[in-house]
Design an enzyme around this catalytic site. Sequence first.
Site, PDB file in Angstrom:
ATOM      1  N   SER A 152       0.851  -1.182   0.000  1.00 53.59           N
ATOM      2  CA  SER A 152       0.000   0.000   0.000  1.00 53.59           C
ATOM      3  C   SER A 152       0.886   1.230   0.000  1.00 53.59           C
ATOM      4  CB  SER A 152      -0.936  -0.017   1.214  1.00 53.59           C
ATOM      5  OG  SER A 152      -0.193  -0.225   2.381  1.00 53.59           O
ATOM      6  N   GLY A 154       1.880   3.095  -2.284  1.00 50.01           N
ATOM      7  CA  GLY A 154       2.852   3.166  -3.375  1.00 50.01           C
ATOM      8  C   GLY A 154       4.121   2.348  -3.146  1.00 50.01           C
ATOM      9  N   GLU A 259     -11.774   3.955  -6.187  1.00 48.86           N
ATOM     10  CA  GLU A 259     -10.876   4.816  -6.969  1.00 48.86           C
ATOM     11  C   GLU A 259     -11.041   4.577  -8.469  1.00 48.86           C
ATOM     12  OE1 GLU A 259      -6.774   4.552  -5.671  1.00 48.86           O
ATOM     13  OE2 GLU A 259      -7.420   4.119  -3.625  1.00 48.86           O
ATOM     14  N   GLU A 271      -8.993   0.688  -7.923  1.00 51.30           N
ATOM     15  CA  GLU A 271      -8.979  -0.174  -6.728  1.00 51.30           C
ATOM     16  C   GLU A 271      -9.975   0.391  -5.718  1.00 51.30           C
ATOM     17  OE1 GLU A 271      -5.469  -0.168  -4.308  1.00 51.30           O
ATOM     18  OE2 GLU A 271      -5.434   1.987  -4.144  1.00 51.30           O
ATOM     19  N   ASP A 278      -8.087   7.847   2.695  1.00 50.16           N
ATOM     20  CA  ASP A 278      -7.335   9.031   3.144  1.00 50.16           C
ATOM     21  C   ASP A 278      -7.742  10.299   2.378  1.00 50.16           C
ATOM     22  OD1 ASP A 278      -6.001   8.160   0.858  1.00 50.16           O
ATOM     23  OD2 ASP A 278      -4.024   8.012   1.806  1.00 50.16           O
ATOM     24  N   THR A 279      -7.988  10.183   1.078  1.00 48.13           N
ATOM     25  CA  THR A 279      -8.407  11.381   0.335  1.00 48.13           C
ATOM     26  C   THR A 279      -9.752  11.916   0.836  1.00 48.13           C
ATOM     27  OG1 THR A 279      -9.537  10.113  -1.384  1.00 48.13           O
ATOM     28  CG2 THR A 279      -7.213  10.595  -1.765  1.00 48.13           C
ATOM     29  N   ARG A 359       2.616  11.124   7.367  1.00 51.26           N
ATOM     30  CA  ARG A 359       1.590  12.163   7.438  1.00 51.26           C
ATOM     31  C   ARG A 359       1.355  12.532   8.901  1.00 51.26           C
ATOM     32  NH1 ARG A 359      -2.392  10.221   3.522  1.00 51.26           N
ATOM     33  NH2 ARG A 359      -3.076   8.853   5.168  1.00 51.26           N
TER      34      ARG A 359
HETATM   35  N1  ADP Z   1      -2.326   2.158 -14.250  1.00 50.60           N
HETATM   36  C1  ADP Z   1      -2.056   3.375 -13.783  1.00 50.60           C
HETATM   37  N2  ADP Z   1      -1.939   4.423 -14.646  1.00 50.60           N
HETATM   38  C2  ADP Z   1      -1.662   5.656 -14.193  1.00 50.60           C
HETATM   39  N3  ADP Z   1      -1.468   5.960 -12.892  1.00 50.60           N
HETATM   40  C3  ADP Z   1      -1.575   4.967 -11.999  1.00 50.60           C
HETATM   41  C4  ADP Z   1      -1.863   3.631 -12.388  1.00 50.60           C
HETATM   42  N4  ADP Z   1      -1.906   2.873 -11.282  1.00 50.60           N
HETATM   43  C5  ADP Z   1      -1.638   3.698 -10.248  1.00 50.60           C
HETATM   44  N5  ADP Z   1      -1.433   4.961 -10.658  1.00 50.60           N
HETATM   45  C6  ADP Z   1      -1.160   6.134  -9.792  1.00 50.60           C
HETATM   46  O1  ADP Z   1      -0.601   5.697  -8.586  1.00 50.60           O
HETATM   47  C7  ADP Z   1      -1.489   5.957  -7.480  1.00 50.60           C
HETATM   48  C8  ADP Z   1      -1.436   4.833  -6.458  1.00 50.60           C
HETATM   49  O2  ADP Z   1      -1.799   3.607  -7.083  1.00 50.60           O
HETATM   50  P1  ADP Z   1      -2.834   2.617  -6.387  1.00 50.60           P
HETATM   51  O3  ADP Z   1      -3.044   1.486  -7.328  1.00 50.60           O
HETATM   52  O4  ADP Z   1      -4.036   3.365  -5.979  1.00 50.60           O
HETATM   53  O5  ADP Z   1      -1.980   2.086  -5.158  1.00 50.60           O
HETATM   54  P2  ADP Z   1      -2.140   2.278  -3.574  1.00 50.60           P
HETATM   55  O6  ADP Z   1      -2.785   1.013  -3.132  1.00 50.60           O
HETATM   56  O7  ADP Z   1      -0.749   2.403  -3.092  1.00 50.60           O
HETATM   57  O8  ADP Z   1      -3.010   3.477  -3.348  1.00 50.60           O
HETATM   58  C9  ADP Z   1      -2.856   6.140  -8.136  1.00 50.60           C
HETATM   59  O9  ADP Z   1      -3.713   6.917  -7.312  1.00 50.60           O
HETATM   60  C10 ADP Z   1      -2.467   6.834  -9.437  1.00 50.60           C
HETATM   61  O10 ADP Z   1      -2.183   8.205  -9.227  1.00 50.60           O
HETATM   62 MG    MG Z   2      -4.929   3.875  -4.166  1.00 53.15          MG
END
Ligand code: ADP
Ligand code: MG
Length: 395
Positions: A152, A154, A259, A271, A278-279, A359
């Site tokens: 999670s 990132g 999301e 996802e 958090d947002t 944070r």
């Molecule tokens: N396939 C994708 N294309 C473009 N941006 C992406 C993609 N996957 C993730 N991101 C960017 O990375 C962020 C975090 O990815 P996410 O899959 O939501 O992981 P986490 O579980 O860490 O939140 C997303 O909110 C988006 O900004």
């Molecule tokens: Mg996410």
Amino acid sequence: MRPVARILLLGSGELGREFTIAAKRLGAYVIACDSYEKAPAMQVADDYEVLSMLDDEALAAVIEKHRPDHIVPEVEAIRTEVLLDFEDKGYSVVPSARATMLTMNRDRIRDVAANELGLVTSRFLYAETLEEMRAAVKTVGIPCVVKPVMSSSGKGQSIVTAEEAVDAAWDYAVEGMRGDRQRVIVEAFIAFDYEITLLTIRTRQGVLFCEPIGHRQELGDYRESWQPTPMSKTALAAAQDMARKVVDDLGGYGLFGVEFFVAGEQVIFSELSPRPHDTGMVTLISQNLTEFDLHARAILGLPIPHIHLNGASASAVLLADRHAEDFRIEGLAEALAPAPGVETDVRLFSKPVTRPNRRMGVALALAREGTADDARAAARAAVAKLSIVYAGEVQ
Ligand SMILES: Nc1ncnc2c1ncn2[C@@H]1O[C@H](COP(=O)(O)OP(=O)(O)O)[C@@H](O)[C@H]1O
Ligand SMILES: [Mg+2]
């Protein structure tokens, strides 16, 4: 007084803290759990437990000890098999043990969303070895995003923009993965116009939605979020339709953060969190009922007659930049000082230690008569007034 309900909160961060306050306002008794003492939610809860929630015996023991009416996960890193066992024994797991299990694994929830429910997602493949990943990148195409299936914020996630970068992306993913499954998802990079979180509440009376929340991510975490985000009627309807399908499939009652990426009129499911997002902290100022109030009401089976947006609103986060135990936060008066056309507020999480990018607080702004851009500017201005002063540092 006997409490309205006994809630065992698994995870005691800032989201758990606001949830605890919301639940306690409705008369609940909250036991806050986390892996360290003085976590944000523990400071406001009725009772607390320090344990590793990935340790099945410790987790089971805490549930047996407190016999809660509701087990409310606040984080992903939980031994979810234990939740499944307790759900089978008749315990209420919010929103459902299956939801917590599927969403902690990117591949499991993606399989449900894309293959079973037919939601629009980016093209994706999984890989369990470097060889497989090389092949997956070829098929999915460059640029693509590589993520460990269990991670999670990132962690382990990177964008592959050239074939030479594949090996490094694999190593980075393996380093950042949680759990025991060495597996990544390789998904097509979406050049979206904007991304949103659609807070979706599953209640006994049906599914409800908040206005979409726009957000900006950097280094795997959100930096600012705002509400509303202008979306065409068609795009919003598509997002709501997908959100409804996925929360109905996951089942149970509570609030979910769903999301999406939006490119033109195309809405792409990314996802979801089966819990406050958090947002969604922007709702601490933007709505009559915050995402935490909504989660608490849905869990407790209480009515949600209407969700009202107070006006354009935004949140901006305060991040630490190093490890420290001795520090203070300054600038609160300046951050809360009157500003024309906006109302501002702050939440400081009182975490005992800082870490790089941790944070520590959030600034909130409401521009009743203004636009989301006005609110964003105000939230950014407010957070810029806050500073973390580390011991030994001269201000
Ligand atoms: N396939 C994708 N294309 C473009 N941006 C992406 C993609 N996957 C993730 N991101 C960017 O990375 C962020 C975090 O990815 P996410 O899959 O939501 O992981 P986490 O579980 O860490 O939140 C997303 O909110 C988006 O900004
Ligand atoms: Mg996410």
